[in-house]
Write a protein that holds these residues in place. Structure first.
Motif, PDB file in Angstrom:
ATOM      1  N   HIS A  68      -2.262  51.568  31.907  1.00 49.21           N
ATOM      2  CA  HIS A  68      -2.468  51.448  30.455  1.00 49.21           C
ATOM      3  C   HIS A  68      -1.916  50.113  29.967  1.00 49.21           C
ATOM      4  O   HIS A  68      -0.711  49.937  29.825  1.00 49.21           O
ATOM      5  N   CYS A  69      -2.840  49.172  29.690  1.00 49.60           N
ATOM      6  CA  CYS A  69      -2.460  47.831  29.237  1.00 49.60           C
ATOM      7  C   CYS A  69      -2.901  47.544  27.807  1.00 49.60           C
ATOM      8  O   CYS A  69      -2.472  46.525  27.245  1.00 49.60           O
ATOM      9  N   ALA A  70      -3.757  48.370  27.258  1.00 48.37           N
ATOM     10  CA  ALA A  70      -4.296  48.100  25.925  1.00 48.37           C
ATOM     11  C   ALA A  70      -3.171  48.092  24.892  1.00 48.37           C
ATOM     12  O   ALA A  70      -2.346  49.005  24.839  1.00 48.37           O
ATOM     13  N   SER A  71      -3.167  47.033  24.060  1.00 52.98           N
ATOM     14  CA  SER A  71      -2.114  46.889  23.059  1.00 52.98           C
ATOM     15  C   SER A  71      -2.587  45.931  21.978  1.00 52.98           C
ATOM     16  O   SER A  71      -3.449  45.079  22.223  1.00 52.98           O
ATOM     17  N   ASN A  72      -2.027  46.086  20.781  1.00 55.90           N
ATOM     18  CA  ASN A  72      -2.364  45.187  19.675  1.00 55.90           C
ATOM     19  C   ASN A  72      -1.138  45.018  18.786  1.00 55.90           C
ATOM     20  O   ASN A  72      -0.844  45.895  17.973  1.00 55.90           O
ATOM     21  N   PRO A  73      -0.412  43.901  18.927  1.00 52.13           N
ATOM     22  CA  PRO A  73       0.804  43.691  18.133  1.00 52.13           C
ATOM     23  C   PRO A  73       0.568  43.744  16.631  1.00 52.13           C
ATOM     24  O   PRO A  73       1.470  44.103  15.875  1.00 52.13           O
ATOM     25  N   GLY A 106      13.733  44.663  26.587  1.00 52.62           N
ATOM     26  CA  GLY A 106      14.512  44.575  25.356  1.00 52.62           C
ATOM     27  C   GLY A 106      14.000  45.372  24.182  1.00 52.62           C
ATOM     28  O   GLY A 106      14.606  45.336  23.108  1.00 52.62           O
ATOM     29  N   ILE A 107      12.925  46.131  24.373  1.00 52.06           N
ATOM     30  CA  ILE A 107      12.384  46.852  23.216  1.00 52.06           C
ATOM     31  C   ILE A 107      13.332  47.933  22.701  1.00 52.06           C
ATOM     32  O   ILE A 107      13.235  48.348  21.544  1.00 52.06           O
ATOM     33  N   ASP A 108      14.245  48.367  23.547  1.00 52.07           N
ATOM     34  CA  ASP A 108      15.205  49.401  23.143  1.00 52.07           C
ATOM     35  C   ASP A 108      16.419  48.810  22.436  1.00 52.07           C
ATOM     36  O   ASP A 108      17.328  49.550  22.042  1.00 52.07           O
ATOM     37  N   LYS A 109      16.425  47.494  22.243  1.00 44.50           N
ATOM     38  CA  LYS A 109      17.577  46.833  21.632  1.00 44.50           C
ATOM     39  C   LYS A 109      17.211  46.072  20.369  1.00 44.50           C
ATOM     40  O   LYS A 109      18.010  45.290  19.859  1.00 44.50           O
ATOM     41  N   SER A 110      15.995  46.267  19.863  1.00 48.62           N
ATOM     42  CA  SER A 110      15.515  45.470  18.739  1.00 48.62           C
ATOM     43  C   SER A 110      14.866  46.342  17.681  1.00 48.62           C
ATOM     44  O   SER A 110      14.266  47.364  17.978  1.00 48.62           O
ATOM     45  N   ASP A 111      14.978  45.898  16.409  1.00 48.21           N
ATOM     46  CA  ASP A 111      14.284  46.575  15.322  1.00 48.21           C
ATOM     47  C   ASP A 111      12.992  45.852  14.958  1.00 48.21           C
ATOM     48  O   ASP A 111      12.359  46.159  13.946  1.00 48.21           O
ATOM     49  N   TYR A 112      12.580  44.890  15.786  1.00 47.43           N
ATOM     50  CA  TYR A 112      11.298  44.224  15.589  1.00 47.43           C
ATOM     51  C   TYR A 112      10.204  45.292  15.614  1.00 47.43           C
ATOM     52  O   TYR A 112      10.120  46.078  16.565  1.00 47.43           O
ATOM     53  N   PRO A 113       9.343  45.383  14.594  1.00 48.00           N
ATOM     54  CA  PRO A 113       8.408  46.513  14.477  1.00 48.00           C
ATOM     55  C   PRO A 113       7.535  46.752  15.705  1.00 48.00           C
ATOM     56  O   PRO A 113       7.370  47.903  16.137  1.00 48.00           O
ATOM     57  N   TYR A 114       6.975  45.711  16.272  1.00 49.07           N
ATOM     58  CA  TYR A 114       6.117  45.891  17.449  1.00 49.07           C
ATOM     59  C   TYR A 114       6.912  46.462  18.617  1.00 49.07           C
ATOM     60  O   TYR A 114       6.425  47.334  19.355  1.00 49.07           O
ATOM     61  N   TYR A 115       8.157  46.000  18.784  1.00 51.84           N
ATOM     62  CA  TYR A 115       8.998  46.522  19.856  1.00 51.84           C
ATOM     63  C   TYR A 115       9.327  47.986  19.635  1.00 51.84           C
ATOM     64  O   TYR A 115       9.341  48.791  20.572  1.00 51.84           O
ATOM     65  N   GLN A 116       9.586  48.354  18.383  1.00 52.22           N
ATOM     66  CA  GLN A 116       9.837  49.757  18.083  1.00 52.22           C
ATOM     67  C   GLN A 116       8.598  50.605  18.377  1.00 52.22           C
ATOM     68  O   GLN A 116       8.704  51.743  18.844  1.00 52.22           O
ATOM     69  N   GLY A 117       7.428  50.029  18.124  1.00 51.10           N
ATOM     70  CA  GLY A 117       6.192  50.732  18.454  1.00 51.10           C
ATOM     71  C   GLY A 117       6.030  50.932  19.946  1.00 51.10           C
ATOM     72  O   GLY A 117       5.636  52.010  20.401  1.00 51.10           O
ATOM     73  N   LYS A 118       6.345  49.893  20.737  1.00 49.11           N
ATOM     74  CA  LYS A 118       6.260  50.009  22.190  1.00 49.11           C
ATOM     75  C   LYS A 118       7.245  51.058  22.710  1.00 49.11           C
ATOM     76  O   LYS A 118       6.929  51.816  23.631  1.00 49.11           O
ATOM     77  N   ASP A 228      11.439  32.526  11.420  1.00 45.75           N
ATOM     78  CA  ASP A 228      10.457  33.555  11.744  1.00 45.75           C
ATOM     79  C   ASP A 228      11.137  34.724  12.457  1.00 45.75           C
ATOM     80  O   ASP A 228      11.987  34.526  13.326  1.00 45.75           O
ATOM     81  N   ILE A 229      10.754  35.950  12.112  1.00 47.93           N
ATOM     82  CA  ILE A 229      11.390  37.137  12.695  1.00 47.93           C
ATOM     83  C   ILE A 229      11.247  37.167  14.215  1.00 47.93           C
ATOM     84  O   ILE A 229      12.164  37.563  14.937  1.00 47.93           O
ATOM     85  N   ARG A 230      10.099  36.710  14.703  1.00 45.17           N
ATOM     86  CA  ARG A 230       9.886  36.726  16.147  1.00 45.17           C
ATOM     87  C   ARG A 230      10.724  35.643  16.816  1.00 45.17           C
ATOM     88  O   ARG A 230      11.294  35.864  17.890  1.00 45.17           O
ATOM     89  N   HIS A 231      10.820  34.477  16.198  1.00 42.93           N
ATOM     90  CA  HIS A 231      11.657  33.414  16.760  1.00 42.93           C
ATOM     91  C   HIS A 231      13.118  33.865  16.834  1.00 42.93           C
ATOM     92  O   HIS A 231      13.805  33.626  17.835  1.00 42.93           O
ATOM     93  N   LYS A 232      13.585  34.525  15.779  1.00 34.58           N
ATOM     94  CA  LYS A 232      14.968  35.006  15.766  1.00 34.58           C
ATOM     95  C   LYS A 232      15.217  35.994  16.905  1.00 34.58           C
ATOM     96  O   LYS A 232      16.296  36.010  17.504  1.00 34.58           O
ATOM     97  N   LEU A 233      14.221  36.810  17.197  1.00 33.43           N
ATOM     98  CA  LEU A 233      14.344  37.784  18.284  1.00 33.43           C
ATOM     99  C   LEU A 233      14.712  37.096  19.594  1.00 33.43           C
ATOM    100  O   LEU A 233      15.559  37.587  20.349  1.00 33.43           O
ATOM    101  N   PHE A 234      14.104  35.941  19.846  1.00 35.37           N
ATOM    102  CA  PHE A 234      14.301  35.262  21.125  1.00 35.37           C
ATOM    103  C   PHE A 234      15.587  34.437  21.170  1.00 35.37           C
ATOM    104  O   PHE A 234      15.852  33.763  22.164  1.00 35.37           O
ATOM    105  N   THR A 235      16.388  34.510  20.115  1.00 35.39           N
ATOM    106  CA  THR A 235      17.722  33.894  20.158  1.00 35.39           C
ATOM    107  C   THR A 235      18.796  34.900  20.550  1.00 35.39           C
ATOM    108  O   THR A 235      19.937  34.523  20.823  1.00 35.39           O
TER     109      THR A 235
END
Length: 263
Positions: A68-73, A106-118, A228-235
């Motif tokens: 299962h690879c289908a995804s849409n951020p 890292g999806i279990d360590k972030s409140d980034y919406p797409y990560y929470q969805g994953k 950007d929220i996504r840029h901050k995630l990668f810091t």
């Protein structure tokens, strides 16, 4: 091994997975939203829609393994969450032996919406009763390159390129992730696997300097605080798994390889 179904099999990662499976001689099927598909190059195509719950019974019929690879951020609530629920409901429980899902470190360590969805999708799979394996990986080399090109485009009229500071990546080759996922077809379901990342952790500044070296660009770098929220995630470092650096292709090797292909 009977039928293996790949959702998102026309996508960037999915295409490499399908090729890896075909090389191993597996009967491979692809679920796609495209119409007018049939059997091409030993691949059986099924037209369907995860969210609309269309064509899923036909696509999953007789499948022993689903990758299962289908995804849409941008639309993860419908495609990732609801779509996965529909897919799991459609699966023939008498046939399925292994459900394999690609996720993100890292999806279990972030409140980034797409990560929470994953993460919600992971939990849905784990509680479905279907034998499963979940593989979390770091960002693909292509992901970082696309980010760099977007920043480069924004600074096209200037002598320097402005980038957010403090971002770090452990990028990995998409082909290596595809090969690992394809190899899991031979394995018993493992639940949540160890993370899988690239061979090195690099700051974005280093990665851009290497990129400029390969393409022979002499622009300077200007650093800005990430907004950007996504840029901050990668810091934060949550996207890294330096203790699990199983990837082989380095960032520079990737750049040199694609640069040679475009020359």
């Amino acid at each position: 091994m009977n039928k293996i179904l790949v959702t998102g099999g026309n996508g960037h990662l999915g295409k490499y997975i399908v090729n890896a499976l075909l090389e191993k001689g597996f009967k491979t099927a692809v679920l796609t939203t495209q119409t007018n598909n049939s059997v091409q190059n030993n691949i059986e195509f099924f037209t369907g829609d995860l969210f609309e719950n269309h064509g899923l019974k036909e696509a999953t019929a007789g499948a022993e393994v689903v990758i299962h690879c289908a995804s849409n951020p941008r639309n993860f609530q419908q495609i990732d969450i609801e779509g996965t629920k529909n897919l799991l409901q459609a699966i023939d429980r008498n046939s399925i032996k292994h459900f394999i899902y690609i996720s993100i470190v890292g999806i279990d360590k972030s409140d980034y919406p797409y990560y929470q969805g994953k993460l919600e999708v992971e939990n849905i799979i784990a509680n479905s009763g279907v034998p499963f394996t979940i593989l979390r990986t770091t960002q693909f080399h292509d992901f970082v390159l696309n980010m760099i090109k977007a920043l480069e485009s924004q600074s096209a009229e200037f002598d320097s390129i402005t980038i957010p500071s403090g971002l770090r990546f452990q990028s990995v080759a998409v082909q290596e992730v595809a090969a690992l996922l394809a190899s899991l077809v031979f394995e018993f379901p493992k639940g949540l696997m160890r993370d899988f990342g690239g061979p090195e952790v690099l700051h974005l500044e280093e990665m851009i300097q290497t990129y400029f070296e390969v393409i022979q660009n002499n622009k300077n770098l200007t650093l800005n605080k990430p907004e950007d929220i996504r840029h901050k995630l990668f810091t934060t470092g949550i996207n890294l798994c330096p203790e699990n650096n199983g990837g082989k292709q380095t960032w520079k090797e990737y750049l040199v390889n694609i640069h040679h292909k475009t020359e």
